[in-house]
Design a protein around this motif. Structure first.
Motif, PDB file in Angstrom:
ATOM      1  N   ALA A  23     -13.691  11.248  -6.422  1.00  0.00           N
ATOM      2  CA  ALA A  23     -13.835   9.693  -6.706  1.00  0.00           C
ATOM      3  C   ALA A  23     -14.817   9.810  -7.942  1.00  0.00           C
ATOM      4  N   ALA A  24     -15.872  10.516  -7.661  1.00  0.00           N
ATOM      5  CA  ALA A  24     -16.997  10.562  -8.646  1.00  0.00           C
ATOM      6  C   ALA A  24     -16.543  11.082 -10.118  1.00  0.00           C
ATOM      7  N   GLN A  25     -15.624  11.666 -10.182  1.00  0.00           N
ATOM      8  CA  GLN A  25     -14.843  12.433 -11.242  1.00  0.00           C
ATOM      9  C   GLN A  25     -14.139  11.550 -11.944  1.00  0.00           C
ATOM     10  N   ARG A  26     -13.585  10.329 -11.315  1.00  0.00           N
ATOM     11  CA  ARG A  26     -12.544   9.325 -11.641  1.00  0.00           C
ATOM     12  C   ARG A  26     -12.919   8.174 -11.661  1.00  0.00           C
ATOM     13  N   PRO A  27     -14.335   7.738 -12.238  1.00  0.00           N
ATOM     14  CA  PRO A  27     -14.702   6.404 -11.940  1.00  0.00           C
ATOM     15  C   PRO A  27     -13.880   5.287 -12.591  1.00  0.00           C
ATOM     16  N   ASP A  28     -12.950   5.497 -13.415  1.00  0.00           N
ATOM     17  CA  ASP A  28     -12.140   4.425 -13.593  1.00  0.00           C
ATOM     18  C   ASP A  28     -11.021   4.258 -12.866  1.00  0.00           C
ATOM     19  N   ARG A  29     -10.504   4.980 -12.071  1.00  0.00           N
ATOM     20  CA  ARG A  29      -9.489   4.817 -11.139  1.00  0.00           C
ATOM     21  C   ARG A  29      -9.792   5.000  -9.483  1.00  0.00           C
ATOM     22  N   ALA A  33     -11.451  19.894  -4.427  1.00  0.00           N
ATOM     23  CA  ALA A  33     -11.527  18.915  -5.287  1.00  0.00           C
ATOM     24  C   ALA A  33     -10.677  18.952  -6.485  1.00  0.00           C
ATOM     25  N   ASP A  34     -10.297  20.200  -7.044  1.00  0.00           N
ATOM     26  CA  ASP A  34      -9.436  20.258  -8.175  1.00  0.00           C
ATOM     27  C   ASP A  34      -8.145  20.012  -7.671  1.00  0.00           C
ATOM     28  N   GLU A  35      -7.558  20.312  -6.681  1.00  0.00           N
ATOM     29  CA  GLU A  35      -6.528  20.369  -6.372  1.00  0.00           C
ATOM     30  C   GLU A  35      -6.140  18.729  -5.801  1.00  0.00           C
ATOM     31  N   VAL A  36      -6.860  18.125  -5.050  1.00  0.00           N
ATOM     32  CA  VAL A  36      -6.907  16.853  -4.571  1.00  0.00           C
ATOM     33  C   VAL A  36      -6.700  15.923  -5.967  1.00  0.00           C
ATOM     34  N   GLY A  37      -7.703  16.129  -6.778  1.00  0.00           N
ATOM     35  CA  GLY A  37      -7.871  15.276  -7.787  1.00  0.00           C
ATOM     36  C   GLY A  37      -6.500  15.585  -8.713  1.00  0.00           C
ATOM     37  N   ALA A  38      -5.769  16.880  -8.693  1.00  0.00           N
ATOM     38  CA  ALA A  38      -4.802  16.876  -9.608  1.00  0.00           C
ATOM     39  C   ALA A  38      -3.833  16.079  -9.009  1.00  0.00           C
ATOM     40  N   VAL A  39      -3.711  15.773  -7.694  1.00  0.00           N
ATOM     41  CA  VAL A  39      -2.538  14.727  -7.084  1.00  0.00           C
ATOM     42  C   VAL A  39      -2.834  13.534  -7.622  1.00  0.00           C
ATOM     43  N   ALA A  40      -4.336  13.025  -7.576  1.00  0.00           N
ATOM     44  CA  ALA A  40      -4.597  11.842  -8.068  1.00  0.00           C
ATOM     45  C   ALA A  40      -4.264  11.597  -9.425  1.00  0.00           C
ATOM     46  N   ILE A  42       0.884  -1.130  -0.166  1.00  0.00           N
ATOM     47  CA  ILE A  42      -0.098  -0.057   0.019  1.00  0.00           C
ATOM     48  C   ILE A  42       0.923   1.198  -0.194  1.00  0.00           C
ATOM     49  N   GLU A  43       0.549   2.200  -0.969  1.00  0.00           N
ATOM     50  CA  GLU A  43       1.254   3.408  -0.839  1.00  0.00           C
ATOM     51  C   GLU A  43       0.215   4.569  -0.510  1.00  0.00           C
ATOM     52  N   CYS A  44       0.680   5.088   0.637  1.00  0.00           N
ATOM     53  CA  CYS A  44      -0.323   6.214   1.407  1.00  0.00           C
ATOM     54  C   CYS A  44       0.222   7.459   0.961  1.00  0.00           C
ATOM     55  N   VAL A  45      -0.834   8.471   0.542  1.00  0.00           N
ATOM     56  CA  VAL A  45      -0.590   9.750   0.115  1.00  0.00           C
ATOM     57  C   VAL A  45      -1.437  10.888   1.028  1.00  0.00           C
ATOM     58  N   THR A  46      -0.893  11.679   1.610  1.00  0.00           N
ATOM     59  CA  THR A  46      -1.513  12.667   2.449  1.00  0.00           C
ATOM     60  C   THR A  46      -1.114  14.089   1.676  1.00  0.00           C
ATOM     61  N   LEU A  47      -2.143  15.034   2.106  1.00  0.00           N
ATOM     62  CA  LEU A  47      -1.769  16.437   1.802  1.00  0.00           C
ATOM     63  C   LEU A  47      -2.506  17.295   2.466  1.00  0.00           C
ATOM     64  N   ASP A  48      -2.064  18.745   2.564  1.00  0.00           N
ATOM     65  CA  ASP A  48      -2.810  19.633   2.966  1.00  0.00           C
ATOM     66  C   ASP A  48      -3.716  20.416   2.091  1.00  0.00           C
ATOM     67  N   LEU A  49      -5.037  20.578   2.399  1.00  0.00           N
ATOM     68  CA  LEU A  49      -5.817  21.545   1.825  1.00  0.00           C
ATOM     69  C   LEU A  49      -5.521  22.806   1.886  1.00  0.00           C
ATOM     70  N   ALA A  50      -5.912  23.527   0.790  1.00  0.00           N
ATOM     71  CA  ALA A  50      -5.578  25.159   0.683  1.00  0.00           C
ATOM     72  C   ALA A  50      -5.857  25.785   1.866  1.00  0.00           C
ATOM     73  N   GLY A  51      -5.251  26.542   2.529  1.00  0.00           N
ATOM     74  CA  GLY A  51      -5.336  27.333   3.974  1.00  0.00           C
ATOM     75  C   GLY A  51      -5.095  26.477   5.073  1.00  0.00           C
ATOM     76  N   SER A  52      -4.685  25.013   5.128  1.00  0.00           N
ATOM     77  CA  SER A  52      -4.388  24.335   5.999  1.00  0.00           C
ATOM     78  C   SER A  52      -3.026  24.006   6.371  1.00  0.00           C
ATOM     79  N   GLY A  53      -2.601  23.584   7.418  1.00  0.00           N
ATOM     80  CA  GLY A  53      -1.336  22.697   7.554  1.00  0.00           C
ATOM     81  C   GLY A  53      -0.296  23.774   7.151  1.00  0.00           C
ATOM     82  N   ASP A  54       0.676  23.353   6.157  1.00  0.00           N
ATOM     83  CA  ASP A  54       1.688  23.797   5.738  1.00  0.00           C
ATOM     84  C   ASP A  54       1.185  24.957   4.475  1.00  0.00           C
ATOM     85  N   ARG A  55      -0.150  25.105   4.428  1.00  0.00           N
ATOM     86  CA  ARG A  55      -0.647  26.186   3.334  1.00  0.00           C
ATOM     87  C   ARG A  55      -1.458  27.180   3.734  1.00  0.00           C
TER      88      ARG A  55
END
Length: 276
Positions: free
Chosen positions: A81-87, A51-58, A25-38
């Motif tokens: 998830a809804a925008q990427r039904p194939d993956r 969703a655009d930013e998280v989707g770009a990472v996916a 399993i490969e785990c990926v985490t990130l900060d939403l805009a305005g939170s954490g290191d952002r």
């Protein structure tokens, strides 16, 4: 992929990730805009932007994925998830916020909008909402939350309260989520579930538009406590057209689902139930 919630950051998942033992399993985490290191990111802070930013990472990963979202992050995860039904192989929602929003009145939301920079108030809210949170975890989360700018906190609170237009329709996520449909099948499930509870008491109730929210406390499996919320949705004629019954804690959810599957063997497909 893990998407954090309101006032949190990507590190909120560290302990959970440390307990994952499935190899490969490969785990990926990130900060939403305005939170954490952002925290210095400029607005707007909306579901579409998140969703655009998280989707770009996916998309950059270029692999099939399971996405886990908590609180505000649950709605973000659902959109991705809804925008990427194939993956999108799976969608896990932890203490989710409805994609349509909670639609709470201003007198309720003002308490959340004003949390920016107020460590004492954030500590009080977190203590109330997460009673079992360890003191060290509470301290870290308060530090992380108070780093967020007050204007960011206000926008983020309005984001999860107002919701997203996609929430007005049934979810577009078409992954492995199954609901029981049809009067007879729902009756079968409810009848079987009622025989598992040893006691059940309703503790709170409220109505918002077409939805009724019922909090309850029950016991099962020799006195094990279960806390839950039942959400009933009615049509214009006042008939119940959907029922969602939420249980916690997670261990009891798994046990309850497995037992329900055993009692409904031959009535409903085993894919509906936990088999761990």
């Amino acid at each position: 992929m893990f998407v954090h919630g309101f006032l949190d950051d990507q590190y909120v998942w560290d302990r959970l990730i440390g307990e994952l033992t499935t190899p490969g399993i490969e785990c990926v985490t990130l900060d939403l805009a305005g939170s954490g290191d952002r925290t210095q990111a400029s607005g707007p802070f909306t579901y579409d932007r998140f969703a655009d930013e998280v989707g770009a990472v996916a998309d950059a990963l270029g692999k099939p994925f399971v996405i886990v979202g908590q609180s505000l992050g649950s709605a973000v995860a659902e959109l991705v998830a809804a925008q990427r039904p194939d993956r999108a192989l799976g969608l896990v929602l932890v203490t989710p916020v409805p994609l349509a929003g909670t639609r709470q009145p201003d007198e309720v939301m003002d308490a959340f909008r004003s949390l920016g920079g107020d460590g004492d108030a954030q500590r009080a809210v977190r203590t109330q909402l997460s009673a079992a949170l360890a003191e060290a975890d509470l301290d870290r989360l308060v530090v992380s939350g108070t780093r967020m700018r007050p204007e960011t906190v206000r926008e983020a609170a309005d984001c999860w309260n107002n919701g997203h237009p996609a929430g007005e329709q049934p979810s577009r996520y078409a992954g492995p989520v199954r609901t029981v449909e049809g009067r007879d099948q729902v009756k079968n499930v409810m009848a079987a579930a009622s025989t598992i509870y040893e006691s059940l008491v309703f503790t709170q109730a409220t109505v918002s538009g077409e939805r009724s929210y019922l909090e309850w406390r029950a016991t099962a499996f020799g006195g094990t406590q279960i806390d839950g919320v039942t959400i009933l949705t009615k049509n214009a004629d006042g008939q119940i057209v959907r029922a969602a019954i939420h249980h916690r804690p997670l261990g009891v959810v798994h046990r309850f689902s497995a037992e329900l599957g055993r009692r409904l063997n031959g009535v409903l497909d085993a894919e509906y139930f936990h088999r761990g």
